[in-house]
Structure formats: structure tokens, C-alpha cells
Design a protein around this motif. Structure first.
Motif, PDB file in Angstrom:
ATOM      1  N   GLN A  23       0.772  -1.175  -0.110  1.00 14.74           N
ATOM      2  CA  GLN A  23      -0.142  -0.017   0.130  1.00 14.74           C
ATOM      3  C   GLN A  23       0.975   0.946   0.445  1.00 14.74           C
ATOM      4  O   GLN A  23       0.591   2.540  -0.913  1.00 14.74           O
ATOM      5  CB  GLN A  23      -0.761  -0.141   1.311  1.00 14.74           C
ATOM      6  CG  GLN A  23      -2.169  -0.738   1.126  1.00 14.74           C
ATOM      7  CD  GLN A  23      -2.595  -1.334   2.414  1.00 14.74           C
ATOM      8  OE1 GLN A  23      -2.370  -0.894   3.125  1.00 14.74           O
ATOM      9  NE2 GLN A  23      -3.560  -2.331   2.688  1.00 14.74           N
ATOM     10  N   LEU A  24       1.925   1.569   0.778  1.00 15.54           N
ATOM     11  CA  LEU A  24       2.835   2.412   0.587  1.00 15.54           C
ATOM     12  C   LEU A  24       3.962   2.647  -0.345  1.00 15.54           C
ATOM     13  O   LEU A  24       3.475   4.296  -0.709  1.00 15.54           O
ATOM     14  CB  LEU A  24       3.750   2.025   2.196  1.00 15.54           C
ATOM     15  CG  LEU A  24       4.659   3.594   2.411  1.00 15.54           C
ATOM     16  CD1 LEU A  24       3.853   4.825   2.935  1.00 15.54           C
ATOM     17  CD2 LEU A  24       5.459   3.392   3.460  1.00 15.54           C
ATOM     18  N   ARG A  25       4.046   1.077  -1.175  1.00 19.42           N
ATOM     19  CA  ARG A  25       4.706   1.529  -2.297  1.00 19.42           C
ATOM     20  C   ARG A  25       3.876   1.910  -3.094  1.00 19.42           C
ATOM     21  O   ARG A  25       4.028   2.709  -4.114  1.00 19.42           O
ATOM     22  CB  ARG A  25       4.686   0.343  -3.041  1.00 19.42           C
ATOM     23  CG  ARG A  25       6.435   0.328  -3.638  1.00 19.42           C
ATOM     24  CD  ARG A  25       6.533  -1.170  -4.126  1.00 19.42           C
ATOM     25  NE  ARG A  25       8.032  -1.625  -3.220  1.00 19.42           N
ATOM     26  CZ  ARG A  25       8.005  -2.219  -2.465  1.00 19.42           C
ATOM     27  NH1 ARG A  25       6.638  -3.061  -2.402  1.00 19.42           N
ATOM     28  NH2 ARG A  25       8.611  -2.411  -1.432  1.00 19.42           N
ATOM     29  N   PHE A  28       2.656   5.696  -2.887  1.00 17.42           N
ATOM     30  CA  PHE A  28       4.201   7.493  -2.409  1.00 17.42           C
ATOM     31  C   PHE A  28       4.872   6.482  -4.167  1.00 17.42           C
ATOM     32  O   PHE A  28       6.006   7.230  -4.458  1.00 17.42           O
ATOM     33  CB  PHE A  28       4.941   6.511  -1.695  1.00 17.42           C
ATOM     34  CG  PHE A  28       4.609   7.272  -0.807  1.00 17.42           C
ATOM     35  CD1 PHE A  28       4.906   8.456  -0.276  1.00 17.42           C
ATOM     36  CD2 PHE A  28       4.027   6.697   0.072  1.00 17.42           C
ATOM     37  CE1 PHE A  28       4.149   9.005   0.463  1.00 17.42           C
ATOM     38  CE2 PHE A  28       3.410   7.337   1.136  1.00 17.42           C
ATOM     39  CZ  PHE A  28       3.539   8.421   1.231  1.00 17.42           C
ATOM     40  N   GLU A  29       4.601   5.930  -5.135  1.00 17.73           N
ATOM     41  CA  GLU A  29       4.918   5.599  -6.323  1.00 17.73           C
ATOM     42  C   GLU A  29       5.301   7.074  -7.276  1.00 17.73           C
ATOM     43  O   GLU A  29       5.847   6.969  -8.385  1.00 17.73           O
ATOM     44  CB  GLU A  29       4.877   4.652  -7.177  1.00 17.73           C
ATOM     45  CG  GLU A  29       5.335   3.892  -8.334  1.00 17.73           C
ATOM     46  CD  GLU A  29       3.925   2.830  -9.614  1.00 17.73           C
ATOM     47  OE1 GLU A  29       4.657   2.387  -9.651  1.00 17.73           O
ATOM     48  OE2 GLU A  29       3.193   2.916  -8.893  1.00 17.73           O
ATOM     49  N   LEU A 326       1.742  12.858   4.918  1.00 16.42           N
ATOM     50  CA  LEU A 326       2.693  12.777   4.273  1.00 16.42           C
ATOM     51  C   LEU A 326       3.038  13.088   2.811  1.00 16.42           C
ATOM     52  O   LEU A 326       3.858  14.063   2.162  1.00 16.42           O
ATOM     53  CB  LEU A 326       3.728  11.598   5.197  1.00 16.42           C
ATOM     54  CG  LEU A 326       4.969  11.423   4.142  1.00 16.42           C
ATOM     55  CD1 LEU A 326       5.958  12.917   4.321  1.00 16.42           C
ATOM     56  CD2 LEU A 326       5.338   9.983   5.203  1.00 16.42           C
ATOM     57  N   LEU A 327       2.269  12.334   1.795  1.00 17.55           N
ATOM     58  CA  LEU A 327       2.799  12.475   0.614  1.00 17.55           C
ATOM     59  C   LEU A 327       2.116  13.889   0.151  1.00 17.55           C
ATOM     60  O   LEU A 327       2.571  14.270  -0.692  1.00 17.55           O
ATOM     61  CB  LEU A 327       1.713  11.001   0.079  1.00 17.55           C
ATOM     62  CG  LEU A 327       1.817  11.512  -1.684  1.00 17.55           C
ATOM     63  CD1 LEU A 327       2.740  11.187  -1.801  1.00 17.55           C
ATOM     64  CD2 LEU A 327       0.205  10.460  -1.618  1.00 17.55           C
ATOM     65  N   ALA A 328       0.979  14.221   0.709  1.00 17.67           N
ATOM     66  CA  ALA A 328       0.815  15.434  -0.011  1.00 17.67           C
ATOM     67  C   ALA A 328       1.768  17.002   0.808  1.00 17.67           C
ATOM     68  O   ALA A 328       2.246  17.827  -0.379  1.00 17.67           O
ATOM     69  CB  ALA A 328      -0.244  16.222   0.998  1.00 17.67           C
ATOM     70  N   LYS A 340      15.150  11.205  -0.723  1.00 14.82           N
ATOM     71  CA  LYS A 340      15.913   9.364  -1.123  1.00 14.82           C
ATOM     72  C   LYS A 340      15.502   8.178  -0.316  1.00 14.82           C
ATOM     73  O   LYS A 340      15.912   7.560  -1.024  1.00 14.82           O
ATOM     74  CB  LYS A 340      17.213  10.424  -0.596  1.00 14.82           C
ATOM     75  CG  LYS A 340      17.810  11.999  -1.501  1.00 14.82           C
ATOM     76  CD  LYS A 340      18.312  11.384  -3.094  1.00 14.82           C
ATOM     77  CE  LYS A 340      19.326  12.854  -3.241  1.00 14.82           C
ATOM     78  NZ  LYS A 340      20.160  12.052  -4.801  1.00 14.82           N
ATOM     79  N   ARG A 341      14.470   8.662   0.720  1.00 14.34           N
ATOM     80  CA  ARG A 341      14.936   7.337   1.341  1.00 14.34           C
ATOM     81  C   ARG A 341      13.838   6.954   2.283  1.00 14.34           C
ATOM     82  O   ARG A 341      12.839   8.490   2.742  1.00 14.34           O
ATOM     83  CB  ARG A 341      16.087   7.448   2.340  1.00 14.34           C
ATOM     84  CG  ARG A 341      16.141   5.770   2.792  1.00 14.34           C
ATOM     85  CD  ARG A 341      17.461   5.122   1.769  1.00 14.34           C
ATOM     86  NE  ARG A 341      17.242   3.617   2.100  1.00 14.34           N
ATOM     87  CZ  ARG A 341      17.931   2.636   1.031  1.00 14.34           C
ATOM     88  NH1 ARG A 341      18.454   3.175   0.106  1.00 14.34           N
ATOM     89  NH2 ARG A 341      17.701   1.557   1.183  1.00 14.34           N
ATOM     90  N   MET A 342      12.792   6.167   1.735  1.00 18.24           N
ATOM     91  CA  MET A 342      11.596   5.987   2.224  1.00 18.24           C
ATOM     92  C   MET A 342      12.257   4.682   3.649  1.00 18.24           C
ATOM     93  O   MET A 342      12.105   4.380   3.673  1.00 18.24           O
ATOM     94  CB  MET A 342      10.995   5.316   1.540  1.00 18.24           C
ATOM     95  CG  MET A 342       9.952   7.070   0.836  1.00 18.24           C
ATOM     96  SD  MET A 342       8.521   7.000   0.884  1.00 18.24           S
ATOM     97  CE  MET A 342       7.637   7.420   1.882  1.00 18.24           C
TER      98      MET A 342
END
Length: 365
Positions: A23-25, A28-29, A326-328, A340-342
């Protein structure tokens, strides 16, 4: 499957965690396609705090929780496997004492537990009546018998038996960090995952340099280990209780390169932009060489002014309890920064809730 609150289903845990990762991947794709660092939770006894209603039926009382779809029907909670081993050890002992002592039982409405990895416990009893000296003596006996700190609360009353805090010790990369956690202040509920969150944050900060600005610092959970990675830290927090705890925790850990400022992120952002306000001037911002900002905001994420504030930093280290906001925020920062990293931190197994981390760095040019 039982629907009793607090149950654990270890056989299902890996599949549920995989769903959260996917779901997270997918979410945030559009802004990140790299690897996601995943930090799993223990599959039982991971929650360090809990609260229960106390339900009375005739001569019998029991711990209860409620299904939001049936809020009038209490669900008995004789044990709480997602809760810490300390919570589960104390639950039957506390209920037995409540049944044996009418002073403890009479009009008892709610019980709150705050525990640590080192087996410390603070229990708060909440009442719908005035507490008197007779209750206080019963409470003192209870605290001594169970080896706990105890607080009694009722309207306009707060009686502390012992201390109103516990001291947690978190071990990160072999180093111990100690934290005073005060009743009713925010603490990370899953201490073992919190250790992993700190480990990840330190790992992201290691290549960075200069000074750090932190917003929403709370009682200093991230402030203290991150202080080793930067020359100086200015950390802000709006809660008076949390500020006092953070200042105590700095001393407890021998940290001398951190200044704690009592200020909301929103007010700090305005002061940063305008240079106006007594507190902003007291911080002497021109003395800092800020390179990085660390934020751990509430579920609502960063407001517009704070988004513009963090945009001015080369590096943004972001811990989020709500991936949607966070995405917004990341999308609002895309013109100047890239992810750069999640990371995914599974603070709440057996639930839909996800916590995430992101490191953003200024785009070249």
C-alpha cells in the motif's frame, strides 16, 4: 477469529505487513520508486500504554472496551495480548484489588496504564467522585503492593501516589538513551519499533552536517540521539509538560548542544519568515548554520507556512503517523526537493495504521 480487543494473530502478521508495504509503495510511486526500509514489530506484547473503561455489573467489575459500531455494548477485556507483559501482569492483580476494596471500586470509571521495557508502570485511576483521605490510603496500599506509581483523577483533582512519570530506556545501536515519560504526555506506544525508528533516523543523519532544527520535539525522543549527529540543535515544542520533560531528558542523557524552545511549529514558521517576536529573537537564529530540519508532526501533517519553512533546508527528515498527509507534503515540496529514502515502521500490528519515514534532499540547481 475473535473480535475481542487487543488480540494477536501471529500467523497473519507477515501477510498483513506485506499488505502495508505494498500500500505504501503504490501510494508513493508518483514521488518515489526506490527501496523502502521495513521495520517490523514484535507480534505480541508491543504496546506500552493502554486505557480501559471499568464496567460495573452488580458486585462484579471488569475492564472493557467498545466497538465504535456498537458504542453502548461493552466488550470485556480480561487480558490484552497486544499490551506489554507488564500491563498483562497488572490487569488481574489490579482488578482483584478493586473488587476487594470498595474505596478503590466506588465510581471508578477508567484505568490507564503507562509502562516501560524495564517493567516500570504508572497506573491512573479515573473517578466520577471526589477522592478523599480514605481513598488515598487505599491507593497507597495498592501502589505498594503492586510496585507501581499511581495517580487518582477526578473532576479538578489529581492525587499522585509516588511519581507521575516512568523512565524508559531505549537502546539504539548499542547506546542507551533514557527518557522521563510523564502521565498524559505523548509517548511512542511501541517502544521496540521506536528504537528502530531512532536507528533509521540516525542512519539518515550520519552523512549530514551543520546544525539541526527540529519541530514538534515532544519529550526529546528523537532530539537526544540526533544531537550526536549535528553541531547544535534548536528544537521546538508547544506543550509545557513536554518541554519540561525534554529539558529534564537532556540533562538525564548529558546532552549540552540542544536548546529547547516552547513554540508551535506554525508560530515558529511565521517568526522565521518575519524575524518578529520576542522568542524568535531570543533564539538568535543567525548564530546557527542549519542544514537539516527534522519533523514529526501530528496526523494533520505540516501546515502551509511550515511547508515553506522546511523548503529552505537542504535536507528534510520527516517521520509521519499519517502517510496521506506525508504524501501531500512531499508533493508540495516536489519543485525543490526529492525523496532519497523511505521507511515503514509498523507501530500498530493488526491494524490498518502505518507510520512512515522519508528523507528529502534539495534538487540540484
Amino acid at each position: 477469529m475473535s473480535d475481542r480487543p487487543g488480540q494477536v494473530y501471529p500467523a497473519q502478521y507477515e501477510a498483513q505487513l506485506t499488505d502495508k508495504i505494498n500500500q505504501l509503495r503504490m501510494a508513493f510511486e508518483p514521488v518515489y520508486t526506490g527501496a523502502i526500509d521495513v521495520y517490523a514489530s514484535p507480534d505480541a506484547h508491543f504496546r506500552m500504554r493502554a486505557e480501559f473503561r471499568v464496567w460495573h455489573e452488580g458486585e462484579r467489575s471488569y475492564f472493557a472496551m467498545f466497538d465504535p459500531e456498537n458504542p453502548r455494548d461493552p466488550i470485556e477485556v480480561p487480558d490484552f495480548p497486544i499490551g506489554s507483559e507488564t500491563i498483562n501482569r497488572l490487569m488481574p492483580l489490579l482488578m482483584e484489588a478493586i473488587h476487594q476494596d470498595s474505596e478503590l471500586r466506588y465510581r471508578l470509571f477508567q484505568v490507564e496504564f503507562l509502562t516501560t521495557l524495564s517493567d516500570e508502570a504508572l497506573v491512573t485511576l479515573v473517578y466520577h467522585r471526589k477522592l478523599d483521605e480514605t481513598w488515598e490510603q487505599s491507593a497507597r496500599d495498592l501502589a505498594e503492593n503492586l510496585g507501581i506509581e499511581l495517580i487518582g483523577r477526578s473532576r479538578k483533582q489529581r492525587i499522585v501516589i509516588g511519581r507521575d512519570y516512568v523512565t524508559e530506556c531505549l537502546v539504539v545501536n548499542g547506546q542507551k538513551f533514557r527518557y522521563r515519560q510523564i502521565e498524559n504526555s505523548f509517548t511512542q506506544p511501541n517502544a521496540q519499533v521506536c528504537e528502530k525508528m531512532l536507528e533509521w533516523a540516525i542512519q539518515q543523519a550520519e552523512p549530514l552536517s551543520g546544525d539541526l532544527l527540529e519541530l514538534y520535539c515532544g519529550l526529546g525522543t528523537f532530539t537526544i540521539p540526533l544531537s550526536y549527529q549535528f553541531d547544535r540543535v534548536l528544537a521546538t515544542e508547544i506543550s509545557k509538560t513536554s518541554v519540561r520533560a525534554a529539558e529534564h531528558n537532556l540533562g538525564l542523557n548529558g546532552i549540552e548542544n540542544v536548546v529547547i524552545g516552547r513554540m508551535s511549529a506554525e508560530d515558529f514558521s511565521v517568526g522565521w519568515r518575519t524575524g518578529e517576536g520576542r522568542r524568535i529573537k531570543e533564539y538568535q537564529l543567525d548564530r546557527y548554520q542549519f542544514s537539516t530540519v527534522f519533523v514529526d508532526p501530528p496526523r494533520s501533517g505540516l501546515d502551509d507556512d511550515t511547508v515553506e519553512l522546511v523548503r529552505e533546508f537542504d535536507h528534510i527528515l520527516y517521520i509521519s503517523c499519517n502517510p496521506e498527509t506525508l504524501l501531500a507534503n512531499i508533493q508540495a515540496l516536489q519543485s525543490t526537493h526529492e525523496v532519497k529514502r523511505m521507511a515503514l515502521f509498523d507501530q500498530f500490528p493488526y491494524s490498518h495504521h502505518r507510520e512512515a519515514g522519508a528523507l528529502l534532499t534539495r534538487r540540484p540547481g
